[in-house]
Motif scaffolding. Structure first.
Motif, PDB file in Angstrom:
ATOM      1  N   GLU A 238       0.818  -1.219   0.000  1.00  0.00           N
ATOM      2  CA  GLU A 238       0.000   0.000   0.000  1.00  0.00           C
ATOM      3  C   GLU A 238       0.847   1.262   0.000  1.00  0.00           C
ATOM      4  OE1 GLU A 238      -2.461  -0.470   3.409  1.00  0.00           O
ATOM      5  OE2 GLU A 238      -3.742  -2.007   2.503  1.00  0.00           O
ATOM      6  N   HIS A 239       2.117   1.154   0.441  1.00  0.00           N
ATOM      7  CA  HIS A 239       3.017   2.312   0.526  1.00  0.00           C
ATOM      8  C   HIS A 239       4.372   1.922  -0.071  1.00  0.00           C
ATOM      9  CE1 HIS A 239       0.011   4.056   3.254  1.00  0.00           C
ATOM     10  NE2 HIS A 239      -0.028   2.856   3.812  1.00  0.00           N
ATOM     11  N   PRO A 240       4.408   1.671  -1.388  1.00  0.00           N
ATOM     12  CA  PRO A 240       5.589   1.041  -2.009  1.00  0.00           C
ATOM     13  C   PRO A 240       6.853   1.887  -1.978  1.00  0.00           C
ATOM     14  CG  PRO A 240       4.029   1.779  -3.674  1.00  0.00           C
ATOM     15  CD  PRO A 240       3.332   1.926  -2.366  1.00  0.00           C
ATOM     16  N   ASP A 241       6.728   3.185  -1.897  1.00  0.00           N
ATOM     17  CA  ASP A 241       7.911   4.047  -1.953  1.00  0.00           C
ATOM     18  C   ASP A 241       8.291   4.589  -0.577  1.00  0.00           C
ATOM     19  OD1 ASP A 241       8.062   3.775  -4.766  1.00  0.00           O
ATOM     20  OD2 ASP A 241       6.467   5.278  -4.986  1.00  0.00           O
ATOM     21  N   GLU A 242       7.840   3.905   0.477  1.00  0.00           N
ATOM     22  CA  GLU A 242       8.087   4.373   1.840  1.00  0.00           C
ATOM     23  C   GLU A 242       8.747   3.252   2.646  1.00  0.00           C
ATOM     24  OE1 GLU A 242       4.655   6.426   3.565  1.00  0.00           O
ATOM     25  OE2 GLU A 242       3.777   6.456   1.559  1.00  0.00           O
ATOM     26  N   PRO A 243      10.054   3.146   2.607  1.00  0.00           N
ATOM     27  CA  PRO A 243      10.729   2.041   3.300  1.00  0.00           C
ATOM     28  C   PRO A 243      10.519   2.039   4.808  1.00  0.00           C
ATOM     29  CG  PRO A 243      12.309   3.683   2.536  1.00  0.00           C
ATOM     30  CD  PRO A 243      11.006   4.026   1.901  1.00  0.00           C
ATOM     31  N   GLU A 244      10.154   3.187   5.388  1.00  0.00           N
ATOM     32  CA  GLU A 244       9.959   3.251   6.830  1.00  0.00           C
ATOM     33  C   GLU A 244       8.483   3.162   7.232  1.00  0.00           C
ATOM     34  OE1 GLU A 244      13.850   5.551   8.519  1.00  0.00           O
ATOM     35  OE2 GLU A 244      12.129   6.806   7.994  1.00  0.00           O
ATOM     36  N   CYS A 245       7.635   2.718   6.304  1.00  0.00           N
ATOM     37  CA  CYS A 245       6.236   2.496   6.705  1.00  0.00           C
ATOM     38  C   CYS A 245       6.160   1.391   7.755  1.00  0.00           C
ATOM     39  CB  CYS A 245       5.365   2.181   5.499  1.00  0.00           C
ATOM     40  SG  CYS A 245       5.795   0.669   4.618  1.00  0.00           S
ATOM     41  N   ILE A 246       7.092   0.435   7.691  1.00  0.00           N
ATOM     42  CA  ILE A 246       7.301  -0.543   8.758  1.00  0.00           C
ATOM     43  C   ILE A 246       8.747  -0.418   9.213  1.00  0.00           C
ATOM     44  CG2 ILE A 246       7.337  -2.968   9.432  1.00  0.00           C
ATOM     45  CD1 ILE A 246       4.545  -2.032   8.914  1.00  0.00           C
ATOM     46  N   LEU A 247       8.934  -0.136  10.480  1.00  0.00           N
ATOM     47  CA  LEU A 247      10.269   0.091  11.019  1.00  0.00           C
ATOM     48  C   LEU A 247      10.343  -0.511  12.414  1.00  0.00           C
ATOM     49  CD1 LEU A 247      13.019   1.615  10.586  1.00  0.00           C
ATOM     50  CD2 LEU A 247      11.954   3.567  11.741  1.00  0.00           C
ATOM     51  N   VAL A 251       4.447  -0.093  12.852  1.00  0.00           N
ATOM     52  CA  VAL A 251       3.958   0.797  11.805  1.00  0.00           C
ATOM     53  C   VAL A 251       4.545   2.184  12.030  1.00  0.00           C
ATOM     54  CG1 VAL A 251       1.925   1.805  10.730  1.00  0.00           C
ATOM     55  CG2 VAL A 251       1.830  -0.538  11.630  1.00  0.00           C
ATOM     56  N   LEU A 252       5.240   2.706  11.015  1.00  0.00           N
ATOM     57  CA  LEU A 252       5.956   3.985  11.105  1.00  0.00           C
ATOM     58  C   LEU A 252       6.944   3.985  12.260  1.00  0.00           C
ATOM     59  CD1 LEU A 252       3.173   6.641  10.321  1.00  0.00           C
ATOM     60  CD2 LEU A 252       4.663   5.414   8.735  1.00  0.00           C
ATOM     61  N   GLY A 253       7.333   2.798  12.726  1.00  0.00           N
ATOM     62  CA  GLY A 253       8.260   2.698  13.844  1.00  0.00           C
ATOM     63  C   GLY A 253       7.633   3.006  15.178  1.00  0.00           C
ATOM     64  N   PHE A 266      -2.446   7.713  12.594  1.00  0.00           N
ATOM     65  CA  PHE A 266      -1.917   6.833  11.546  1.00  0.00           C
ATOM     66  C   PHE A 266      -2.873   6.722  10.360  1.00  0.00           C
ATOM     67  CE2 PHE A 266      -0.215   5.404  15.606  1.00  0.00           C
ATOM     68  CZ  PHE A 266       1.144   5.364  15.343  1.00  0.00           C
ATOM     69  N   LYS A 267      -3.967   7.484  10.392  1.00  0.00           N
ATOM     70  CA  LYS A 267      -4.994   7.357   9.353  1.00  0.00           C
ATOM     71  C   LYS A 267      -5.301   8.669   8.633  1.00  0.00           C
ATOM     72  CE  LYS A 267      -7.259   3.568  11.872  1.00  0.00           C
ATOM     73  NZ  LYS A 267      -8.443   3.154  12.657  1.00  0.00           N
ATOM     74  N   LEU A 268      -5.242   9.765   9.349  1.00  0.00           N
ATOM     75  CA  LEU A 268      -5.555  11.071   8.774  1.00  0.00           C
ATOM     76  C   LEU A 268      -4.285  11.763   8.286  1.00  0.00           C
ATOM     77  CD1 LEU A 268      -8.111  12.355  11.434  1.00  0.00           C
ATOM     78  CD2 LEU A 268      -8.633  11.635   9.092  1.00  0.00           C
ATOM     79  N   ILE A 294       5.628  10.868  13.126  1.00  0.00           N
ATOM     80  CA  ILE A 294       4.732  11.532  12.193  1.00  0.00           C
ATOM     81  C   ILE A 294       5.495  12.080  10.983  1.00  0.00           C
ATOM     82  CG2 ILE A 294       4.752  13.906  13.076  1.00  0.00           C
ATOM     83  CD1 ILE A 294       1.689  11.738  12.114  1.00  0.00           C
ATOM     84  N   LYS A 295       6.804  12.241  11.121  1.00  0.00           N
ATOM     85  CA  LYS A 295       7.623  12.663   9.975  1.00  0.00           C
ATOM     86  C   LYS A 295       7.656  11.605   8.879  1.00  0.00           C
ATOM     87  CE  LYS A 295      10.708  15.384  12.957  1.00  0.00           C
ATOM     88  NZ  LYS A 295      12.094  15.499  13.517  1.00  0.00           N
ATOM     89  N   ARG A 296       7.308  10.370   9.221  1.00  0.00           N
ATOM     90  CA  ARG A 296       7.314   9.279   8.246  1.00  0.00           C
ATOM     91  C   ARG A 296       5.954   9.113   7.571  1.00  0.00           C
ATOM     92  NH1 ARG A 296       9.512   6.638  13.095  1.00  0.00           N
ATOM     93  NH2 ARG A 296      11.767   7.013  13.089  1.00  0.00           N
ATOM     94  N   SER A 297       4.968   9.911   7.976  1.00  0.00           N
ATOM     95  CA  SER A 297       3.611   9.772   7.447  1.00  0.00           C
ATOM     96  C   SER A 297       3.440  10.626   6.195  1.00  0.00           C
ATOM     97  CB  SER A 297       2.589  10.186   8.514  1.00  0.00           C
ATOM     98  OG  SER A 297       1.283  10.114   8.002  1.00  0.00           O
ATOM     99  N   PHE A 298       3.317   9.957   5.043  1.00  0.00           N
ATOM    100  CA  PHE A 298       3.169  10.658   3.768  1.00  0.00           C
ATOM    101  C   PHE A 298       1.853  10.324   3.070  1.00  0.00           C
ATOM    102  CE2 PHE A 298       7.767  10.075   4.419  1.00  0.00           C
ATOM    103  CZ  PHE A 298       8.181  11.393   4.394  1.00  0.00           C
ATOM    104  N   THR A 299       1.430   9.058   3.149  1.00  0.00           N
ATOM    105  CA  THR A 299       0.236   8.625   2.411  1.00  0.00           C
ATOM    106  C   THR A 299      -0.672   7.793   3.322  1.00  0.00           C
ATOM    107  OG1 THR A 299       1.449   6.688   1.601  1.00  0.00           O
ATOM    108  CG2 THR A 299       1.395   8.643   0.170  1.00  0.00           C
TER     109      THR A 299
END
Length: 409
Positions: A238-247, A251-253, A266-268, A294-299
């Motif tokens: 679901e977030h292919p260009d975000e390597p830190e979506c799981i850290l 989720v988002l570390g 994690f939703k808005l 929250i710095k890792r939240s893009f999509t």
């Protein structure tokens, strides 16, 4: 009552905390009291958090209800494991049973019959509708994320921190900021169908006992956390260009569960966290860590509100006895020492162990099977070990909240 003071390290070498050794029958009585032991019709329950510190009070909740709908009595059970605060779990207890009930009755009003798939869909839609309503309540206050950028922190704080004006807005904000897992079971009036819906990492195990006393165990819940490879793969896709979506298996570390009610940081869009949630009072318990993840939240969304539903066909005429064990992950934490294989928790094997423990007593009149299982997980006949878990003098919590429902089917 024995009041023999002793010390324990609770498995932490070098530590030493005082505890009180209790002897029978006082040990059993005190455990039943602390665990709020209860029986609701054919269901036994316990909910246990022994810490006396108000900041450590349990965030677990549960519901047992029978609904007299147009087709007969439906049997509804739910377990909630709140996190980051109790507000969302309390709201779910208040709202979810009536929402599911309305959705089920609405479906029955418009259909002559129901299939397992149709009721599964109703459960998924009912649960997600509550979470969507939680977000909607906040978006009614701040419908335009761009407009948030034009408001000062002081103006936002004045809008949301209305504890002196009825607390309507801060309640809506806290329902978004806090979170809870959800585990729901539903049985139809004929007792021929069992559905289990799950968000998060609570577990449900169906057990069927044959005449010889042996158990068949079926895991009916999912394990929605970032240690589960299928969930990690789903989020990464679901977030292919975000390597830190799981850290760091989070989720988002930041959060272990991958599906839940609430947790809308994690939703808005992250502006709601930066401008609204971080200005709330009471706020997050660790404001600094929120600023980091929250710095890792893009999509967003990164955490899902779509429940997994499992269905099982029951045979009400069978001579074999059956039951359903539902629990929060505290029971797994207490039990996992004897049930690990290569470092991975085998929930199915653990569930069979639970069934074997309660097998001799689950149909014994006057015995609470949930309390019996809790006692076994705490140490069973080892009075010293159980006393440690109940009476150790620590200011912080030393075990997770643990809630168990055992429904005889």
């Amino acid at each position: 009552m024995s009041t023999d003071p002793r010390t324990t390290d609770l498995g932490y070498p070098g530590a030493a905390w005082t505890y009180t050794l209790l002897s029978e029958p006082d040990l059993s009585y005190e455990l039943a009291r602390l665990a709020s032991t209860n029986t609701h019709g054919s269901t036994d329950s316990v909910s246990f958090q022994p810490s006396p510190n108000p900041e450590c009070y349990s965030q677990d909740r549960y519901v047992v209800q029978d609904w007299n709908l147009s087709t007969g009595i439906w049997y509804f059970h739910a377990v909630f494991d709140g996190h980051a605060g109790e507000e969302t779990a309390d709201y779910a207890v208040q709202m979810l049973p009536s929402i599911v009930k309305q959705h089920i009755q609405g479906f029955l009003d418009n259909h002559i019959d129901y299939s397992p798939t149709s009721i599964s869909d109703v459960l998924v839609n009912a649960i997600s509708s509550l979470d969507n309503a939680i977000a909607h309540d906040l978006l009614e206050i701040f419908p335009d994320p761009q407009a948030l950028g034009r408001l000062s922190d002081a103006a936002i704080r004045d809008i949301i921190n209305d504890s002196d004006r009825g607390s309507q807005n801060i309640a809506k904000v806290l329902h978004c900021m806090r979170g809870t897992t959800v585990l729901v079971s539903l049985v139809d009036p004929a007792k021929t169908h069992l559905w289990v819906a799950s968000l998060g990492d609570c577990q449900a195990v169906y057990g069927r006992q044959d005449e010889s006393g042996g158990w068949d165990a079926i895991l009916l819940s999912s394990n929605h956390n970032a240690a589960e490879s299928s969930e990690v793969e789903r989020i990464r896709q679901e977030h292919p260009d975000e390597p830190e979506c799981i850290l760091r298996h989070r989720v988002l570390g930041a959060i272990a569960v991958t599906r839940a009610l609430g947790d809308h940081e994690f939703k808005l869009p992250r502006v709601y966290t930066e401008r609204v949630f971080l200005n709330a009072a009471p706020g997050f318990r660790t404001q600094q860590s929120v600023g980091e993840f929250i710095k890792r939240s893009f999509t967003p969304p990164y955490v899902s509100n779509i429940a997994d539903v499992r269905h099982l066909t029951l045979d009400p005429n069978s001579k074999a006895r059956a039951c359903l064990v539902m629990c929060t992950d505290g029971l797994m934490d207490l039990s996992e020492g004897d049930s690990r294989d290569g470092g991975t928790l085998d929930i199915s094997a653990l569930g069979k162990w639970w069934l074997e423990i309660i097998g001799p007593v689950v149909w014994t009149k006057g015995t609470n099977a949930a309390l019996y299982l809790l006692r076994a997980a705490l140490g069973g006949a080892d009075e010293d070990k159980v006393s440690q878990m109940m009476t150790v003098e620590r200011t912080d919590r030393w075990m997770d909240d643990t809630t168990i429902l055992i429904q005889r089917l």
